[in-house]
Design a protein around this motif. Structure first.
Motif, PDB file in Angstrom:
ATOM      1  N   LEU A  42      23.386 -19.008 -36.012  1.00  0.00           N
ATOM      2  CA  LEU A  42      23.379 -18.080 -34.890  1.00  0.00           C
ATOM      3  C   LEU A  42      22.864 -18.728 -33.605  1.00  0.00           C
ATOM      4  O   LEU A  42      22.905 -18.099 -32.555  1.00  0.00           O
ATOM      5  CB  LEU A  42      22.517 -16.856 -35.226  1.00  0.00           C
ATOM      6  CG  LEU A  42      23.028 -15.952 -36.349  1.00  0.00           C
ATOM      7  CD1 LEU A  42      22.085 -14.766 -36.546  1.00  0.00           C
ATOM      8  CD2 LEU A  42      24.437 -15.447 -36.050  1.00  0.00           C
ATOM      9  N   THR A  44      22.713 -21.001 -30.315  1.00  0.00           N
ATOM     10  CA  THR A  44      23.732 -21.368 -29.321  1.00  0.00           C
ATOM     11  C   THR A  44      23.540 -22.772 -28.780  1.00  0.00           C
ATOM     12  O   THR A  44      24.413 -23.289 -28.085  1.00  0.00           O
ATOM     13  CB  THR A  44      23.673 -20.383 -28.141  1.00  0.00           C
ATOM     14  OG1 THR A  44      22.414 -20.534 -27.466  1.00  0.00           O
ATOM     15  CG2 THR A  44      23.835 -18.952 -28.622  1.00  0.00           C
ATOM     16  N   SER A  97      19.306  -3.793 -29.104  1.00  0.00           N
ATOM     17  CA  SER A  97      18.787  -4.678 -28.059  1.00  0.00           C
ATOM     18  C   SER A  97      18.288  -3.875 -26.859  1.00  0.00           C
ATOM     19  O   SER A  97      17.249  -4.210 -26.263  1.00  0.00           O
ATOM     20  CB  SER A  97      19.859  -5.683 -27.613  1.00  0.00           C
ATOM     21  OG  SER A  97      20.994  -5.029 -27.070  1.00  0.00           O
ATOM     22  N   ARG A 173      27.523 -18.833 -19.899  1.00  0.00           N
ATOM     23  CA  ARG A 173      28.335 -18.290 -20.985  1.00  0.00           C
ATOM     24  C   ARG A 173      27.872 -18.915 -22.292  1.00  0.00           C
ATOM     25  O   ARG A 173      27.653 -20.123 -22.371  1.00  0.00           O
ATOM     26  CB  ARG A 173      29.814 -18.584 -20.746  1.00  0.00           C
ATOM     27  CG  ARG A 173      30.343 -18.001 -19.447  1.00  0.00           C
ATOM     28  CD  ARG A 173      31.809 -18.284 -19.238  1.00  0.00           C
ATOM     29  NE  ARG A 173      32.629 -17.635 -20.267  1.00  0.00           N
ATOM     30  CZ  ARG A 173      33.962 -17.566 -20.211  1.00  0.00           C
ATOM     31  NH1 ARG A 173      34.609 -18.094 -19.181  1.00  0.00           N
ATOM     32  NH2 ARG A 173      34.638 -16.965 -21.165  1.00  0.00           N
ATOM     33  N   ASP A 176      29.887 -15.228 -26.416  1.00  0.00           N
ATOM     34  CA  ASP A 176      29.977 -13.869 -26.942  1.00  0.00           C
ATOM     35  C   ASP A 176      31.306 -13.211 -26.559  1.00  0.00           C
ATOM     36  O   ASP A 176      31.970 -13.628 -25.591  1.00  0.00           O
ATOM     37  CB  ASP A 176      28.825 -13.008 -26.394  1.00  0.00           C
ATOM     38  CG  ASP A 176      27.540 -13.225 -27.179  1.00  0.00           C
ATOM     39  OD1 ASP A 176      27.589 -13.978 -28.167  1.00  0.00           O
ATOM     40  OD2 ASP A 176      26.508 -12.662 -26.796  1.00  0.00           O
ATOM     41  N   THR A 177      31.650 -12.162 -27.295  1.00  0.00           N
ATOM     42  CA  THR A 177      32.905 -11.448 -27.048  1.00  0.00           C
ATOM     43  C   THR A 177      32.947 -10.850 -25.649  1.00  0.00           C
ATOM     44  O   THR A 177      34.013 -10.819 -25.008  1.00  0.00           O
ATOM     45  CB  THR A 177      33.073 -10.327 -28.088  1.00  0.00           C
ATOM     46  OG1 THR A 177      33.010 -10.891 -29.396  1.00  0.00           O
ATOM     47  CG2 THR A 177      34.407  -9.627 -27.908  1.00  0.00           C
ATOM     48  N   CYS A 178      31.802 -10.357 -25.161  1.00  0.00           N
ATOM     49  CA  CYS A 178      31.802  -9.697 -23.853  1.00  0.00           C
ATOM     50  C   CYS A 178      32.234 -10.654 -22.750  1.00  0.00           C
ATOM     51  O   CYS A 178      32.789 -10.234 -21.727  1.00  0.00           O
ATOM     52  CB  CYS A 178      30.416  -9.124 -23.552  1.00  0.00           C
ATOM     53  SG  CYS A 178      29.090 -10.338 -23.517  1.00  0.00           S
ATOM     54  N   GLU A 179      32.009 -11.957 -22.950  1.00  0.00           N
ATOM     55  CA  GLU A 179      32.447 -12.933 -21.934  1.00  0.00           C
ATOM     56  C   GLU A 179      33.968 -13.054 -21.933  1.00  0.00           C
ATOM     57  O   GLU A 179      34.592 -13.161 -20.865  1.00  0.00           O
ATOM     58  CB  GLU A 179      31.828 -14.297 -22.222  1.00  0.00           C
ATOM     59  CG  GLU A 179      30.313 -14.309 -22.212  1.00  0.00           C
ATOM     60  CD  GLU A 179      29.774 -15.590 -22.817  1.00  0.00           C
ATOM     61  OE1 GLU A 179      30.585 -16.500 -23.112  1.00  0.00           O
ATOM     62  OE2 GLU A 179      28.545 -15.679 -22.994  1.00  0.00           O
ATOM     63  N   TYR A 200      20.506 -16.195 -18.189  1.00  0.00           N
ATOM     64  CA  TYR A 200      21.226 -15.796 -19.396  1.00  0.00           C
ATOM     65  C   TYR A 200      21.152 -14.283 -19.512  1.00  0.00           C
ATOM     66  O   TYR A 200      20.160 -13.669 -19.109  1.00  0.00           O
ATOM     67  CB  TYR A 200      20.586 -16.420 -20.646  1.00  0.00           C
ATOM     68  CG  TYR A 200      20.695 -17.922 -20.716  1.00  0.00           C
ATOM     69  CD1 TYR A 200      21.714 -18.538 -21.432  1.00  0.00           C
ATOM     70  CD2 TYR A 200      19.771 -18.726 -20.045  1.00  0.00           C
ATOM     71  CE1 TYR A 200      21.814 -19.925 -21.489  1.00  0.00           C
ATOM     72  CE2 TYR A 200      19.859 -20.115 -20.095  1.00  0.00           C
ATOM     73  CZ  TYR A 200      20.885 -20.707 -20.818  1.00  0.00           C
ATOM     74  OH  TYR A 200      20.982 -22.071 -20.868  1.00  0.00           O
ATOM     75  N   GLN A 204      23.006  -6.847 -25.415  1.00  0.00           N
ATOM     76  CA  GLN A 204      24.402  -6.467 -25.204  1.00  0.00           C
ATOM     77  C   GLN A 204      24.588  -5.746 -23.884  1.00  0.00           C
ATOM     78  O   GLN A 204      23.941  -4.729 -23.642  1.00  0.00           O
ATOM     79  CB  GLN A 204      24.861  -5.562 -26.352  1.00  0.00           C
ATOM     80  CG  GLN A 204      26.333  -5.208 -26.331  1.00  0.00           C
ATOM     81  CD  GLN A 204      27.218  -6.399 -26.649  1.00  0.00           C
ATOM     82  OE1 GLN A 204      26.795  -7.321 -27.326  1.00  0.00           O
ATOM     83  NE2 GLN A 204      28.438  -6.376 -26.162  1.00  0.00           N
TER      84      GLN A 204
END
Length: 503
Positions: A42, A44, A97, A173, A176-179, A200, A204
């Motif tokens: 997990l 980065t 979160s 970046r 993550d999916t949101c990016e 950063y 979410q």
């Protein structure tokens, strides 16, 4: 990173022991995953991993504070209320979160209004930690959630512009999916951590379309203005707009909970078990019950004159009734008189309206003796306020029209405000208040803790007053703050609440 706060570091609770031998021992099996080091799959490979390591230490300290005799009860209540209302992590709730970030970074508690991470950073053992740890903790503590617009999407980062303030943020970046779903001009409600040029997102984000920008600017501006007024009434130091955004997180919790699919309607939330209806009483300490005392009129001739001549009754020709008064007030010493009820003629009946059964019985005896054979007692009808039927829309409309008409009179408004001011300056200020640990405001203001409690209490009183119908005169509590030597509220004109934007 080698600087991360491992289990061999001093425990952030300030005990002097290592983390693994102090708060780290308090974790049950269900908590181990939450506070354990981040799994390699997990990670980065960026500074966000370091921030999460710091965050886990803060969460350990938060768990310790929940058992603290001074703060534990308040923190457990705040968590319970948030969880009951917003169901974090649940199917229809906010994200975990959002909840955890609010709890440790934004939630101010105690008389001194410090957050969990601020309290941790004040501990002696925290100052012994490495500079990289202290800097990362400060950046987390300073972080806040607010609204940003996506200005440019680049290979390594995204450029955001903060609504209202116009601050530019370069946010890394991390895959993550949101990016991947980000679009220029979209609005993010998000928390950024770190310097503006090297930030950063932490937790979410909630993403809205460009059409939300106008409404979100109004909301953000409103939150800043409201907080400025609040901050002007406190002896504590705040940083604006940062602390305005932290204070506004409760508003956003409500807004986001309702804005996203699956949000639970307020009417679907079950009431807290064991909740009770508050006990309402008159200023004489009698339980409030709406009561009608009814007499049959035997002799109409001379009845009005007889009523007008009775002690304690004053004729109100404008309302065609008689007001029942007594001198002074047992609870509010500044009142010259207390209105006990009113009496009016309805057809062939004489009716008295009062708001307690005790007053109804006293009025029955008073009229029976005073009017003699001119009337005959018929009955007393009495109901608890909670059991009374709800008025119709037409009755509510008529009542509001009557109230608006009465309170539009400048003399009426002047007298009402004057009476309220006299009460606070003469009676309230020297009364023992439970919220002030049963001290009077005049006693409480002599200590730092008491002054802070007074500031909160007066703000609450002012807020309750402002929530009354718009036709009622609003009390500006600055006269009371001035009397007690507290900071005065700096007023700004507030615009109407903007409508809720669509996703």
């Amino acid at each position: 990173m080698s600087d991360k706060p491992g289990r061999n570091y001093p425990c952030p609770c300030g005990s002097g022991k290592k983390l693994k031998k102090c708060c780290g021992l308090n974790l049950g099996p269900a908590d181990e995953d939450l506070f354990a080091p981040m799994p390699d799959n997990l990670k980065t490979g960026t500074k966000i991993d370091f921030y999460f390591d710091i965050f886990r230490s803060v969460m350990l300290y938060a768990e310790m504070l929940k058992t603290n005799p001074k703060f534990g009860g308040e923190l457990r209540r705040l968590c319970h209320d948030f969880e009951e209302k917003f169901k974090p992590g649940g199917e229809h709730g906010l994200t975990d979160s959002f909840y955890l970030n609010w709890f440790v970074f934004d939630n101010r508690f105690g008389v001194d209004q410090r957050t969990i991470i601020e309290r941790m950073m004040e501990k002696k053992d925290f100052h012994a930690m490495q500079d990289a740890v202290k800097l990362a903790a400060r950046e987390l503590s300073d972080s806040y959630a607010t609204c940003y617009q996506v200005k440019e999407i680049r290979k390594e980062d995204i450029l955001f512009e903060e609504l209202v303030t116009g601050l530019r943020w370069i946010v890394h970046r991390i895959g993550d999916t949101c990016e991947e779903e980000a679009r220029p001009q979209d609005i993010w409600h998000a928390r950024f951590v770190g310097p503006q040029e090297d930030a950063y997102y932490f937790g979410q984000p909630f993403v809205f379309g460009p059409e939300a920008k106008g409404d979100f600017i109004k909301i953000t501006d409103m939150l800043i203005k409201n907080f400025k007024e609040y901050a002007s009434t406190r002896s504590l130091k705040f940083v604006i707009p940062r602390d305005a955004f932290k204070a506004g997180i409760s508003f956003w919790a409500e807004y986001l909970h309702r804005s996203f699919p699956g949000a639970v309607a307020e009417s679907d939330v079950e009431p807290i078990s064991g909740a009770t209806v508050p006990f309402l009483s008159t200023t004489d300490g009698e339980k409030m019950r709406f009561s009608l005392v009814t007499f049959k009129i035997i002799t109409e001739a001379g009845l009005c004159d007889k009523l007008s001549g009775m002690r304690g009754l004053e004729c109100d020709a404008r309302r065609s009734c008689w007001v029942w008064l007594k001198k002074g007030n047992r609870r509010i010493k500044s009142w010259d008189n207390t209105i006990l009820g009113q009496i009016f003629i309805r057809g062939n009946e004489l009716v008295g309206e009062v708001n307690s059964l005790e007053r109804a019985l006293r009025l029955k005896n008073k009229l029976s003796i005073g009017l003699g054979k001119m009337v005959v007692f018929d009955r007393i009808d009495s109901k608890d306020f909670a059991a009374m039927p709800q008025p119709s829309q037409e009755e509510l409309r008529k009542f509001e029209e009557d109230q608006r008409r009465i309170h539009s009179d400048p003399e009426v408004r002047k007298v009402l405000l004057q009476r309220q001011e006299e009460y606070y300056l003469k009676d309230w200020i020297s009364s023992r208040i439970p919220a002030l640990n049963n001290k009077t405001p005049l006693q409480a203001v002599k200590s730092k803790e008491g002054r802070l409690q007074l500031e909160v209490l007066i703000n609450r009183m002012e807020g309750m007053d402002s929530a009354q119908p718009d036709y009622l005169p609003k009390m500006d509590m600055n006269f009371l703050r001035q009397k007690l030597g507290l900071p005065l509220a700096v007023r700004e004109v507030k615009g109407p609440m903007p409508r809720q934007a669509g996703k």
